[in-house]
Design a protein around this motif. Structure first.
Motif, PDB file in Angstrom:
ATOM      1  N   PHE A  85       0.829  -1.198   0.000  1.00  0.00           N
ATOM      2  CA  PHE A  85       0.000   0.000   0.000  1.00  0.00           C
ATOM      3  C   PHE A  85       0.868   1.255   0.000  1.00  0.00           C
ATOM      4  O   PHE A  85       0.574   2.229  -0.724  1.00  0.00           O
ATOM      5  N   ALA A  86       1.955   1.258   0.784  1.00  0.00           N
ATOM      6  CA  ALA A  86       2.847   2.414   0.825  1.00  0.00           C
ATOM      7  C   ALA A  86       3.478   2.672  -0.540  1.00  0.00           C
ATOM      8  O   ALA A  86       3.655   3.828  -0.946  1.00  0.00           O
ATOM      9  N   GLU A  87       3.819   1.620  -1.276  1.00  0.00           N
ATOM     10  CA  GLU A  87       4.378   1.791  -2.620  1.00  0.00           C
ATOM     11  C   GLU A  87       3.383   2.483  -3.543  1.00  0.00           C
ATOM     12  O   GLU A  87       3.753   3.311  -4.375  1.00  0.00           O
ATOM     13  N   GLU A  88       2.106   2.154  -3.404  1.00  0.00           N
ATOM     14  CA  GLU A  88       1.088   2.724  -4.269  1.00  0.00           C
ATOM     15  C   GLU A  88       0.700   4.146  -3.865  1.00  0.00           C
ATOM     16  O   GLU A  88       0.183   4.904  -4.685  1.00  0.00           O
ATOM     17  N   GLU A  89       0.937   4.514  -2.613  1.00  0.00           N
ATOM     18  CA  GLU A  89       0.533   5.837  -2.135  1.00  0.00           C
ATOM     19  C   GLU A  89       1.327   6.969  -2.775  1.00  0.00           C
ATOM     20  O   GLU A  89       0.831   8.087  -2.888  1.00  0.00           O
ATOM     21  N   GLY A  90       2.580   6.713  -3.157  1.00  0.00           N
ATOM     22  CA  GLY A  90       3.404   7.794  -3.696  1.00  0.00           C
ATOM     23  C   GLY A  90       3.676   8.847  -2.629  1.00  0.00           C
ATOM     24  O   GLY A  90       3.994   8.512  -1.475  1.00  0.00           O
ATOM     25  N   PRO A  91       3.551  10.152  -2.950  1.00  0.00           N
ATOM     26  CA  PRO A  91       3.841  11.207  -1.970  1.00  0.00           C
ATOM     27  C   PRO A  91       3.002  11.095  -0.699  1.00  0.00           C
ATOM     28  O   PRO A  91       3.430  11.527   0.373  1.00  0.00           O
ATOM     29  N   LEU A  92       1.813  10.513  -0.803  1.00  0.00           N
ATOM     30  CA  LEU A  92       0.955  10.386   0.383  1.00  0.00           C
ATOM     31  C   LEU A  92       1.583   9.503   1.451  1.00  0.00           C
ATOM     32  O   LEU A  92       1.296   9.659   2.643  1.00  0.00           O
ATOM     33  N   ALA A  93       2.445   8.561   1.053  1.00  0.00           N
ATOM     34  CA  ALA A  93       3.086   7.677   2.026  1.00  0.00           C
ATOM     35  C   ALA A  93       3.956   8.465   2.996  1.00  0.00           C
ATOM     36  O   ALA A  93       4.185   8.029   4.133  1.00  0.00           O
ATOM     37  N   ARG A  94       4.426   9.638   2.567  1.00  0.00           N
ATOM     38  CA  ARG A  94       5.295  10.432   3.427  1.00  0.00           C
ATOM     39  C   ARG A  94       4.558  11.030   4.614  1.00  0.00           C
ATOM     40  O   ARG A  94       5.168  11.429   5.601  1.00  0.00           O
ATOM     41  N   LEU A  95       3.231  11.115   4.526  1.00  0.00           N
ATOM     42  CA  LEU A  95       2.452  11.592   5.663  1.00  0.00           C
ATOM     43  C   LEU A  95       2.522  10.614   6.839  1.00  0.00           C
ATOM     44  O   LEU A  95       2.271  10.987   7.982  1.00  0.00           O
ATOM     45  N   GLN A  96       2.853   9.350   6.557  1.00  0.00           N
ATOM     46  CA  GLN A  96       2.926   8.349   7.608  1.00  0.00           C
ATOM     47  C   GLN A  96       3.976   8.705   8.654  1.00  0.00           C
ATOM     48  O   GLN A  96       3.871   8.296   9.817  1.00  0.00           O
ATOM     49  N   SER A  97       4.991   9.494   8.254  1.00  0.00           N
ATOM     50  CA  SER A  97       6.046   9.855   9.206  1.00  0.00           C
ATOM     51  C   SER A  97       5.480  10.586  10.419  1.00  0.00           C
ATOM     52  O   SER A  97       6.054  10.525  11.511  1.00  0.00           O
ATOM     53  N   PHE A  98       4.356  11.295  10.258  1.00  0.00           N
ATOM     54  CA  PHE A  98       3.758  12.013  11.382  1.00  0.00           C
ATOM     55  C   PHE A  98       3.074  11.062  12.370  1.00  0.00           C
ATOM     56  O   PHE A  98       2.810  11.446  13.505  1.00  0.00           O
ATOM     57  N   LEU A  99       2.776   9.854  11.930  1.00  0.00           N
ATOM     58  CA  LEU A  99       2.002   8.923  12.761  1.00  0.00           C
ATOM     59  C   LEU A  99       2.787   7.677  13.162  1.00  0.00           C
ATOM     60  O   LEU A  99       2.241   6.791  13.820  1.00  0.00           O
ATOM     61  N   VAL A 100       4.059   7.592  12.771  1.00  0.00           N
ATOM     62  CA  VAL A 100       4.854   6.409  13.096  1.00  0.00           C
ATOM     63  C   VAL A 100       4.963   6.213  14.597  1.00  0.00           C
ATOM     64  O   VAL A 100       4.807   5.098  15.111  1.00  0.00           O
ATOM     65  N   ILE A 101       5.233   7.283  15.338  1.00  0.00           N
ATOM     66  CA  ILE A 101       5.375   7.146  16.786  1.00  0.00           C
ATOM     67  C   ILE A 101       4.052   6.701  17.397  1.00  0.00           C
ATOM     68  O   ILE A 101       4.006   5.796  18.243  1.00  0.00           O
ATOM     69  N   THR A 102       2.957   7.312  16.957  1.00  0.00           N
ATOM     70  CA  THR A 102       1.641   6.978  17.491  1.00  0.00           C
ATOM     71  C   THR A 102       1.294   5.514  17.246  1.00  0.00           C
ATOM     72  O   THR A 102       0.923   4.776  18.174  1.00  0.00           O
ATOM     73  N   GLN A 103       1.424   5.075  15.997  1.00  0.00           N
ATOM     74  CA  GLN A 103       0.882   3.775  15.615  1.00  0.00           C
ATOM     75  C   GLN A 103       1.878   2.630  15.734  1.00  0.00           C
ATOM     76  O   GLN A 103       1.491   1.513  16.093  1.00  0.00           O
ATOM     77  N   PHE A 104       3.156   2.887  15.446  1.00  0.00           N
ATOM     78  CA  PHE A 104       4.092   1.769  15.361  1.00  0.00           C
ATOM     79  C   PHE A 104       5.182   1.785  16.425  1.00  0.00           C
ATOM     80  O   PHE A 104       6.070   0.951  16.403  1.00  0.00           O
ATOM     81  N   MET A 105       5.116   2.745  17.351  1.00  0.00           N
ATOM     82  CA  MET A 105       5.999   2.722  18.512  1.00  0.00           C
ATOM     83  C   MET A 105       5.147   2.614  19.776  1.00  0.00           C
ATOM     84  O   MET A 105       5.153   1.598  20.462  1.00  0.00           O
ATOM     85  N   CYS A 106       4.367   3.668  20.054  1.00  0.00           N
ATOM     86  CA  CYS A 106       3.462   3.584  21.204  1.00  0.00           C
ATOM     87  C   CYS A 106       2.419   2.496  20.980  1.00  0.00           C
ATOM     88  O   CYS A 106       2.101   1.727  21.893  1.00  0.00           O
ATOM     89  N   GLY A 107       1.882   2.428  19.772  1.00  0.00           N
ATOM     90  CA  GLY A 107       0.909   1.381  19.472  1.00  0.00           C
ATOM     91  C   GLY A 107       1.478  -0.010  19.660  1.00  0.00           C
ATOM     92  O   GLY A 107       0.808  -0.908  20.185  1.00  0.00           O
TER      93      GLY A 107
END
Length: 409
Positions: A85-107
């Motif tokens: 899914f990230a490969e298909e998102e293109g530039p939108l995948a870069r928005l994930q950097s704002f949520l990495v801590i929320t979802q994939f560290m604290c989560g």
């Protein structure tokens, strides 16, 4: 590890591509996001946070968010689909950097150590990014040596009272919740006297002060904690077991940071082509080297995702992804600035995509420090991946209150 899509993955990719095309932002917003890899976007930070949460909510409601998570909390138990899914998102995948801590560290910490009831209450809101979380690890005197934290939690009726200071806390100015690593026992060696908790950021006694960076951004913060009460049920893991929770979180963090590091050799190739430097043999050789390393990084990420899909947790090998990717970003940014001469470090009133490499260069040191400095990661690889002899650490054998400290003043 198989880098080719299975029939099921190919079907997922086709469906995701169609959904993204139908639900992405308008053309002007998409154009602004192209420079996001190095913060080179004209959009203010608050707008980027809003867009990240809005895009995640759209994905969540369509079943495309937190794909690596268990289905009961909004995911699909499918790490391989997350990468597709990230490969298909293109530039939108870069928005994930704002949520990495929320979802994939604290989560990730909550998934592994929270109670069933806490998971039911907290994880669905994290999955949709209705709540933002931050992670409080580093301190002024405990950065690379995370086990040396001195923020203190003292038992009281019904819970704990926390006092101390954290620093370099990403996203604390936007967060509603936090996880925190604190010291709860001074009489044992430093790794054994730590405990992990979580709490709301509007708890009395919590004060956040943003740190301005040379790039003009202020994503990092100091956090001051003065008599902050945290109920004992908001503890993750056992009392004194915080180091085990922290290590599990750090493995997820290094995996997540490594996976989203945008080394962007294609953008650098475009730059060297536009300047005519691509005609030089040494430039072509350097570009080939970086492009090979980028493909190696992608293969390492794919291997870790395969391990997760097989039921294993991210291991110490994730240090390799983050170490190589962080060094590459600084090297490539510095190289690009040299090619642009004085134009490369020009500071316009607003960020633009023309200054992608300048902003990569400014933010590079922060990326190399986050999740462990280069030296820490090399030790992790040497000791926990290659099995080399452990570095002698005398302070790890002493009770923490007997570890010598430098005099103040």
């Amino acid at each position: 590890m198989n880098l080719e899509d299975t029939p099921e993955e190919a079907a997922f990719r086709s469906g995701a591509r169609a959904w993204i095309a139908a639900n992405r932002f308008d053309d002007a917003t998409m154009e602004s996001l192209k420079g996001l890899a190095g913060n080179g976007t004209p959009l203010p930070g608050n707008d980027l946070w809003r867009l990240a949460c809005e895009w995640n909510a759209r994905k969540h409601d369509a079943g495309y968010a937190v794909l690596t998570w268990p289905s009961e909390f909004g995911g699909r138990d499918a790490p391989n689909l997350g990468a597709i899914f990230a490969e298909e998102e293109g530039p939108l995948a870069r928005l994930q950097s704002f949520l990495v801590i929320t979802q994939f560290m604290c989560g990730a910490s909550l998934l592994a150590f929270a109670s069933p009831e806490q998971k039911r209450q907290l994880l669905p809101r994290i999955a949709r990014a209705d709540d933002i979380w931050c992670q409080m690890f580093s301190e002024p005197g405990a950065g690379s040596d995370l086990a040396a934290v001195r923020t203190w939690a003292e038992r009281t009726e019904g819970g704990w009272v926390i006092n101390g200071q954290k620093v370099w806390t990403s996203g604390a100015h936007q967060a509603q919740w936090a996880t925190i690593l604190v010291r709860t026992d001074l009489s044992v060696p430093k790794h054994k006297g730590l405990t992990m908790f979580f709490f709301r950021m509007d708890t009395p006694g919590v004060r956040v002060r943003p740190i301005a960076l040379m790039s003009g951004e202020a994503e990092f913060n100091e956090v001051f904690l003065d008599d902050v009460f945290v109920p004992d049920e908001q503890r993750l893991g056992e009392v004194g077991g915080g180091w085990n929770v922290a290590v599990a979180t750090l493995n997820s963090e290094r995996m997540a940071i490594g996976a989203i590091l945008d080394v962007d050799s294609a953008a650098l190739l475009e730059l060297v082509s536009s300047t005519g430097a691509i005609s030089r043999d040494d430039v072509r050789q350097q570009m080939a080297d970086w492009m090979i390393r980028e493909q190696g990084l992608r293969a390492c990420v794919a291997r870790q995702l395969t391990a997760i899909a097989e039921g294993r947790s991210p291991g110490p090998e994730t240090a390799t992804i983050k170490l190589v990717g962080g060094v590459m970003i600084e090297e490539m940014a510095s190289y690009a600035l040299d090619l642009q001469a004085c134009r490369g470090l020009a500071l316009p009133e607003h960020h633009t995509s023309d200054h992608l490499f300048r902003d990569m260069f400014y933010f590079g040191p922060a990326q190399r420090a986050a999740g462990g400095s280069d030296e820490v990661l090399k030790n992790v690889i040497a000791e926990r991946v290659l099995g080399l002899p452990l570095e002698d650490r005398p302070d790890s054998r002493l009770p923490f209150n007997q570890v010598p400290t430098a005099p103040r003043g």
